[in-house]
Scaffold this motif. Structure first.
Motif, PDB file in Angstrom:
ATOM      1  N   THR A   1       0.837  -1.198   0.000  1.00 12.52           N
ATOM      2  CA  THR A   1       0.000   0.000   0.000  1.00 12.52           C
ATOM      3  C   THR A   1       0.872   1.248   0.000  1.00 12.52           C
ATOM      4  OG1 THR A   1      -1.767  -1.152   1.179  1.00 12.52           O
ATOM      5  CG2 THR A   1      -1.786   1.257   1.273  1.00 12.52           C
ATOM      6  N   ALA A   2       0.608   2.148  -0.940  1.00 11.46           N
ATOM      7  CA  ALA A   2       1.333   3.417  -1.011  1.00 11.46           C
ATOM      8  C   ALA A   2       0.738   4.397   0.001  1.00 11.46           C
ATOM      9  CB  ALA A   2       1.268   3.985  -2.415  1.00 11.46           C
ATOM     10  N   TYR A   3       1.496   5.454   0.283  1.00 11.78           N
ATOM     11  CA  TYR A   3       1.077   6.456   1.263  1.00 11.78           C
ATOM     12  C   TYR A   3       1.453   7.839   0.743  1.00 11.78           C
ATOM     13  CZ  TYR A   3       1.202   9.252   5.563  1.00 11.78           C
ATOM     14  OH  TYR A   3       1.012  10.223   6.513  1.00 11.78           O
ATOM     15  N   ILE A   4       0.524   8.766   0.840  1.00 11.48           N
ATOM     16  CA  ILE A   4       0.808  10.152   0.472  1.00 11.48           C
ATOM     17  C   ILE A   4       0.119  11.064   1.479  1.00 11.48           C
ATOM     18  CG2 ILE A   4      -1.132  10.365  -1.130  1.00 11.48           C
ATOM     19  CD1 ILE A   4       0.759  12.053  -2.924  1.00 11.48           C
ATOM     20  N   ALA A   5       0.760  12.179   1.795  1.00 12.66           N
ATOM     21  CA  ALA A   5       0.214  13.129   2.764  1.00 12.66           C
ATOM     22  C   ALA A   5       0.157  14.519   2.163  1.00 12.66           C
ATOM     23  CB  ALA A   5       1.064  13.143   4.032  1.00 12.66           C
ATOM     24  N   CYS A   6      -0.729  15.347   2.713  1.00 15.32           N
ATOM     25  CA  CYS A   6      -0.808  16.740   2.272  1.00 15.32           C
ATOM     26  C   CYS A   6      -1.421  17.581   3.380  1.00 15.32           C
ATOM     27  CB  CYS A   6      -1.635  16.855   0.990  1.00 15.32           C
ATOM     28  SG  CYS A   6      -3.343  16.318   1.157  1.00 15.32           S
ATOM     29  N   GLY A   7      -1.211  18.873   3.265  1.00 13.88           N
ATOM     30  CA  GLY A   7      -1.784  19.812   4.219  1.00 13.88           C
ATOM     31  C   GLY A   7      -1.792  21.200   3.616  1.00 13.88           C
ATOM     32  N   VAL A   8      -2.656  22.064   4.130  1.00 10.54           N
ATOM     33  CA  VAL A   8      -2.788  23.404   3.557  1.00 10.54           C
ATOM     34  C   VAL A   8      -2.909  24.435   4.665  1.00 10.54           C
ATOM     35  CG1 VAL A   8      -4.131  24.879   2.014  1.00 10.54           C
ATOM     36  CG2 VAL A   8      -3.997  22.432   1.555  1.00 10.54           C
ATOM     37  N   GLY A   9      -2.145  25.520   4.516  1.00  9.34           N
ATOM     38  CA  GLY A   9      -2.240  26.678   5.390  1.00  9.34           C
ATOM     39  C   GLY A   9      -2.607  27.887   4.550  1.00  9.34           C
ATOM     40  N   LEU A  10      -2.474  29.081   5.094  1.00  8.83           N
ATOM     41  CA  LEU A  10      -2.845  30.285   4.344  1.00  8.83           C
ATOM     42  C   LEU A  10      -1.862  30.640   3.238  1.00  8.83           C
ATOM     43  CD1 LEU A  10      -4.277  32.673   7.071  1.00  8.83           C
ATOM     44  CD2 LEU A  10      -5.505  31.558   5.202  1.00  8.83           C
ATOM     45  N   ASP A  11      -0.568  30.550   3.517  1.00 12.22           N
ATOM     46  CA  ASP A  11       0.400  30.982   2.497  1.00 12.22           C
ATOM     47  C   ASP A  11       1.187  29.846   1.861  1.00 12.22           C
ATOM     48  OD1 ASP A  11       1.977  30.363   4.656  1.00 12.22           O
ATOM     49  OD2 ASP A  11       3.085  32.254   4.682  1.00 12.22           O
ATOM     50  N   SER A  12       0.997  28.617   2.344  1.00 11.05           N
ATOM     51  CA  SER A  12       1.689  27.479   1.747  1.00 11.05           C
ATOM     52  C   SER A  12       0.930  26.187   2.026  1.00 11.05           C
ATOM     53  CB  SER A  12       3.120  27.377   2.275  1.00 11.05           C
ATOM     54  OG  SER A  12       3.102  27.101   3.657  1.00 11.05           O
ATOM     55  N   GLY A  13       1.285  25.178   1.267  1.00  7.40           N
ATOM     56  CA  GLY A  13       0.728  23.849   1.465  1.00  7.40           C
ATOM     57  C   GLY A  13       1.838  22.821   1.405  1.00  7.40           C
ATOM     58  N   THR A  14       1.657  21.690   2.061  1.00  4.40           N
ATOM     59  CA  THR A  14       2.658  20.633   2.015  1.00  4.40           C
ATOM     60  C   THR A  14       2.188  19.502   1.122  1.00  4.40           C
ATOM     61  OG1 THR A  14       1.779  19.597   4.010  1.00  4.40           O
ATOM     62  CG2 THR A  14       3.610  21.131   4.292  1.00  4.40           C
ATOM     63  N   LEU A  15       3.141  18.957   0.388  1.00  9.53           N
ATOM     64  CA  LEU A  15       2.899  17.846  -0.524  1.00  9.53           C
ATOM     65  C   LEU A  15       3.840  16.718  -0.144  1.00  9.53           C
ATOM     66  CD1 LEU A  15       3.047  20.110  -3.656  1.00  9.53           C
ATOM     67  CD2 LEU A  15       0.981  18.950  -2.874  1.00  9.53           C
ATOM     68  N   GLY A  16       3.287  15.583   0.210  1.00  9.61           N
ATOM     69  CA  GLY A  16       4.126  14.436   0.493  1.00  9.61           C
ATOM     70  C   GLY A  16       4.461  14.316   1.958  1.00  9.61           C
ATOM     71  N   PRO A  17       5.188  13.262   2.235  1.00 12.87           N
ATOM     72  CA  PRO A  17       5.891  12.415   1.296  1.00 12.87           C
ATOM     73  C   PRO A  17       4.945  11.483   0.549  1.00 12.87           C
ATOM     74  CG  PRO A  17       6.093  11.502   3.506  1.00 12.87           C
ATOM     75  CD  PRO A  17       5.362  12.805   3.642  1.00 12.87           C
ATOM     76  N   PHE A  18       5.377  11.040  -0.619  1.00 12.12           N
ATOM     77  CA  PHE A  18       4.679  10.014  -1.393  1.00 12.12           C
ATOM     78  C   PHE A  18       5.565   8.786  -1.308  1.00 12.12           C
ATOM     79  CE2 PHE A  18       2.095   9.428  -5.581  1.00 12.12           C
ATOM     80  CZ  PHE A  18       1.617   8.220  -5.120  1.00 12.12           C
ATOM     81  N   LEU A  19       5.154   7.849  -0.489  1.00 12.65           N
ATOM     82  CA  LEU A  19       5.949   6.660  -0.202  1.00 12.65           C
ATOM     83  C   LEU A  19       5.355   5.473  -0.955  1.00 12.65           C
ATOM     84  CD1 LEU A  19       6.186   7.348   3.627  1.00 12.65           C
ATOM     85  CD2 LEU A  19       7.830   8.008   1.840  1.00 12.65           C
ATOM     86  N   LYS A  20       6.125   4.954  -1.895  1.00 14.52           N
ATOM     87  CA  LYS A  20       5.615   3.931  -2.799  1.00 14.52           C
ATOM     88  C   LYS A  20       6.159   2.539  -2.501  1.00 14.52           C
ATOM     89  CE  LYS A  20       5.710   7.669  -6.079  1.00 14.52           C
ATOM     90  NZ  LYS A  20       6.446   8.266  -7.154  1.00 14.52           N
ATOM     91  N   THR A  21       7.284   2.467  -1.817  1.00 13.26           N
ATOM     92  CA  THR A  21       7.910   1.168  -1.558  1.00 13.26           C
ATOM     93  C   THR A  21       7.972   0.909  -0.059  1.00 13.26           C
ATOM     94  OG1 THR A  21      10.166   2.033  -1.371  1.00 13.26           O
ATOM     95  CG2 THR A  21       9.379   1.485  -3.606  1.00 13.26           C
ATOM     96  N   ARG A  22       8.193  -0.351   0.276  1.00 17.56           N
ATOM     97  CA  ARG A  22       8.324  -0.711   1.688  1.00 17.56           C
ATOM     98  C   ARG A  22       9.529  -0.019   2.310  1.00 17.56           C
ATOM     99  NH1 ARG A  22       6.414  -7.018   2.110  1.00 17.56           N
ATOM    100  NH2 ARG A  22       4.562  -6.724   0.810  1.00 17.56           N
TER     101      ARG A  22
END
Length: 192
Positions: free
Chosen positions: A101-122
């Motif tokens: 199972t892959a995993y990806i995360a994200c988040g958003v604030g007022l002036d920036s947003g976070t992308l990842g990590p995008f974890l594809k392998t064990r």
């Protein structure tokens, strides 16, 4: 094309949430309207979309998510949660670290947003989990995100959705195993 059609027609979208719609959600959660305020987000989603499974649960421990994971075995976990800060990453990643199972995360604030990590392998998941465990007991993390804005949420969601589609069809992704910060004031990734 066959793979894309298979993904698009599968009934394997699971949404986990525990919250009710509030007025503060309406600027960025376009599925809801004023008449939905106070109602369960999952109830509204289930009424509007018949191809999702809703799971009403607040993830407070690793076991909370492990039980859900074991029941549904998703191909990818998309972490859009902000509570409990930092620990939610551990709770979602630990049960899937030795799976495909892959995993990806994200988040958003007022002036920036976070992308990842995008974890594809064990190995990527194991490395991230090791790092998270090493800092979890020493770090007092509080979210700096006090608010967000609909259009900036859409930017982050669009990048995440594009990468998820690319991942499933075997194309390169923008997001890697490292977190990236998208600067809304400059419309680009900070430091890279």
């Amino acid at each position: 094309v066959e793979k894309v059609q298979s993904i698009a027609t599968s009934n394997k979208i699971f949404v986990i949430d525990f919250d009710n719609v509030s007025a503060t959600n309406l600027n960025r959660q376009y599925t809801f309207s004023e008449k939905d305020i106070g109602k369960s987000k999952l109830t509204i989603l289930a009424q509007k979309f018949n191809n999702i499974t809703t799971i009403c649960k607040k993830i407070n421990t690793e076991d909370d998510f492990k039980n859900i994971y074991d029941a549904y075995k998703p191909d990818i976990v998309v972490n859009c949660a902000d509570t409990p800060p930092l620990l939610i990453e551990l709770f979602l990643l630990s049960p899937i670290v030795n799976t495909n199972t892959a995993y990806i995360a994200c988040g958003v604030g007022l002036d920036s947003g976070t992308l990842g990590p995008f974890l594809k392998t064990r190995s990527e998941k194991k490395s991230e989990l090791k790092m998270l465990k090493s800092v979890a007991n020493r770090l007092s993390y509080t979210s700096t995100c006090f608010s967000s804005f609909g259009p900036t949420n859409s930017i982050i969601v669009d990048i995440i959705a594009n990468d998820i589609c690319n991942y499933f069809v075997g194309l390169p992704t923008i997001i890697s195993k490292q977190r990236k910060v998208f600067d809304f004031t400059k419309l680009g990734i900070k430091n890279g």
